[in-house]
Design a protein around this motif. Sequence first.
Motif, PDB file in Angstrom:
ATOM      1  N   HIS A 134       0.838  -1.204   0.000  1.00 38.56           N
ATOM      2  CA  HIS A 134       0.000   0.000   0.000  1.00 38.56           C
ATOM      3  C   HIS A 134       0.873   1.255   0.000  1.00 38.56           C
ATOM      4  N   ARG A 135       1.894   1.289   0.854  1.00 41.35           N
ATOM      5  CA  ARG A 135       2.787   2.459   0.917  1.00 41.35           C
ATOM      6  C   ARG A 135       3.537   2.639  -0.399  1.00 41.35           C
ATOM      7  N   ALA A 136       4.056   1.540  -0.938  1.00 43.05           N
ATOM      8  CA  ALA A 136       4.841   1.614  -2.170  1.00 43.05           C
ATOM      9  C   ALA A 136       3.972   2.074  -3.338  1.00 43.05           C
ATOM     10  N   ARG A 137       2.731   1.582  -3.379  1.00 41.63           N
ATOM     11  CA  ARG A 137       1.816   1.958  -4.457  1.00 41.63           C
ATOM     12  C   ARG A 137       1.532   3.463  -4.427  1.00 41.63           C
ATOM     13  N   ALA A 138       1.294   3.982  -3.237  1.00 40.34           N
ATOM     14  CA  ALA A 138       1.020   5.418  -3.107  1.00 40.34           C
ATOM     15  C   ALA A 138       2.262   6.237  -3.469  1.00 40.34           C
ATOM     16  N   HIS A 139       3.416   5.777  -3.045  1.00 39.37           N
ATOM     17  CA  HIS A 139       4.676   6.472  -3.327  1.00 39.37           C
ATOM     18  C   HIS A 139       4.915   6.544  -4.834  1.00 39.37           C
ATOM     19  N   VAL A 140       4.734   5.410  -5.514  1.00 44.84           N
ATOM     20  CA  VAL A 140       4.975   5.360  -6.958  1.00 44.84           C
ATOM     21  C   VAL A 140       3.934   6.186  -7.701  1.00 44.84           C
ATOM     22  N   ALA A 141       2.670   6.101  -7.286  1.00 42.72           N
ATOM     23  CA  ALA A 141       1.598   6.833  -7.970  1.00 42.72           C
ATOM     24  C   ALA A 141       1.850   8.328  -7.974  1.00 42.72           C
ATOM     25  N   ALA A 142       2.468   8.833  -6.907  1.00 43.54           N
ATOM     26  CA  ALA A 142       2.735  10.271  -6.807  1.00 43.54           C
ATOM     27  C   ALA A 142       3.896  10.713  -7.686  1.00 43.54           C
ATOM     28  N   ARG A 143       4.692   9.763  -8.180  1.00 46.66           N
ATOM     29  CA  ARG A 143       5.907  10.110  -8.914  1.00 46.66           C
ATOM     30  C   ARG A 143       5.969   9.583 -10.341  1.00 46.66           C
ATOM     31  N   ARG A 144       5.118   8.634 -10.682  1.00 40.79           N
ATOM     32  CA  ARG A 144       5.187   8.026 -12.006  1.00 40.79           C
ATOM     33  C   ARG A 144       4.633   8.983 -13.054  1.00 40.79           C
ATOM     34  N   PRO A 145       4.952   8.757 -14.331  1.00 43.26           N
ATOM     35  CA  PRO A 145       4.381   9.594 -15.397  1.00 43.26           C
ATOM     36  C   PRO A 145       2.865   9.611 -15.325  1.00 43.26           C
ATOM     37  N   ARG A 146       2.285  10.768 -15.639  1.00 41.31           N
ATOM     38  CA  ARG A 146       0.843  10.934 -15.537  1.00 41.31           C
ATOM     39  C   ARG A 146       0.152  10.357 -16.765  1.00 41.31           C
ATOM     40  N   GLY A 147      -0.708   9.402 -16.551  1.00 40.19           N
ATOM     41  CA  GLY A 147      -1.463   8.817 -17.655  1.00 40.19           C
ATOM     42  C   GLY A 147      -0.665   7.788 -18.426  1.00 40.19           C
ATOM     43  N   THR A 148      -1.387   6.988 -19.199  1.00 38.80           N
ATOM     44  CA  THR A 148      -0.770   5.952 -20.027  1.00 38.80           C
ATOM     45  C   THR A 148      -0.523   6.501 -21.423  1.00 38.80           C
ATOM     46  N   VAL A 149       0.677   6.261 -21.925  1.00 40.29           N
ATOM     47  CA  VAL A 149       1.039   6.719 -23.265  1.00 40.29           C
ATOM     48  C   VAL A 149       1.047   5.506 -24.188  1.00 40.29           C
ATOM     49  N   SER A 150       0.285   5.580 -25.259  1.00 41.05           N
ATOM     50  CA  SER A 150       0.204   4.454 -26.192  1.00 41.05           C
ATOM     51  C   SER A 150       1.496   4.343 -26.997  1.00 41.05           C
TER      52      SER A 150
END
Length: 296
Positions: free
Chosen positions: A156-172
């Motif tokens: 849960h902690r790792a998921r929240a941490h990554v979500a705040a830093r990963r690229p926004r949205g999926t790029v096809s």
Amino acid sequence: MDDAETTDPATEAFVAHRNLLFTVAYEMLGSAADAEDVLQEVWLRWSGVDLDTVRDRRAFLVRVTTRQALTRLRTLRRRKESYVGPWLPEPLLTTPDVAEDVELADSVSMAMLLVLETLGPTERAVFVLREVFGLEYGEIAEAVEKTPAAVRQIAHRARAHVAARRPRGTVSPAESREALRAFQRAVETGDLRELLDLIAPDVVLLTDGGGVVRAALRPVVGTEAVLPVLLRIATARLEPVRVNGHPALAVHRDGLLDAVVALRLDDGLITGLYAVRNPEKLGRLERETAVSRERA
């Protein structure tokens, strides 16, 4: 070990899951060379196991790979503290099918691997095994030697941490290819207006020379600082390649590979540029590397 020699059950099982094991180790370490070393250790342990005692060979191999990668990851973190300039993952020349698996391509992208660098070792292992490879909490608990309840909290902690830093949205894949084509065209022609249209005002350029070749020792931030660097590579030969599941540019000078440049896209703009120049990290650009999520 020769992959062609698959006559005994231990070798057959290892070869069958090798791409998966390499991908687990690589996503945890960001280094193909270290991932290969981990696989050598895994093979040595696996070759001495009584297969009759192993209920699930895939799970066993993933567990051993995770533990070996965790041990190496802690050593790498100490090594990176003395690394000269920004550290970037070792780029892989990947097969065309990787780009079509958007989830796999996202997980091995340079941008995501840099986000994973901000996690602690156990958090990184839990995130990779759960979010990328879909392992159950019980399996992960055995691999990282924690209770399932603790693994759930870590996940849960790792998921929240990554979500705040990963690229926004999926790029096809199509969007990635078009962005790279436009970027290459603008760099080669020196079209400042097009570059400004493509690049975010707060773009960050990271260059990894590892103290071996010339590279910026700190992140280069903002279009005013980044554009002159990009215009300097206009004199080189730029070749589109597939790196870590995404389009990238191989920069050639005097007939030799000088660098690999990968992009991070957010909301249609280039927000990150990752230029690997360290010669020790460019060996995997000579041949394709197979990566796999291979679900159970």
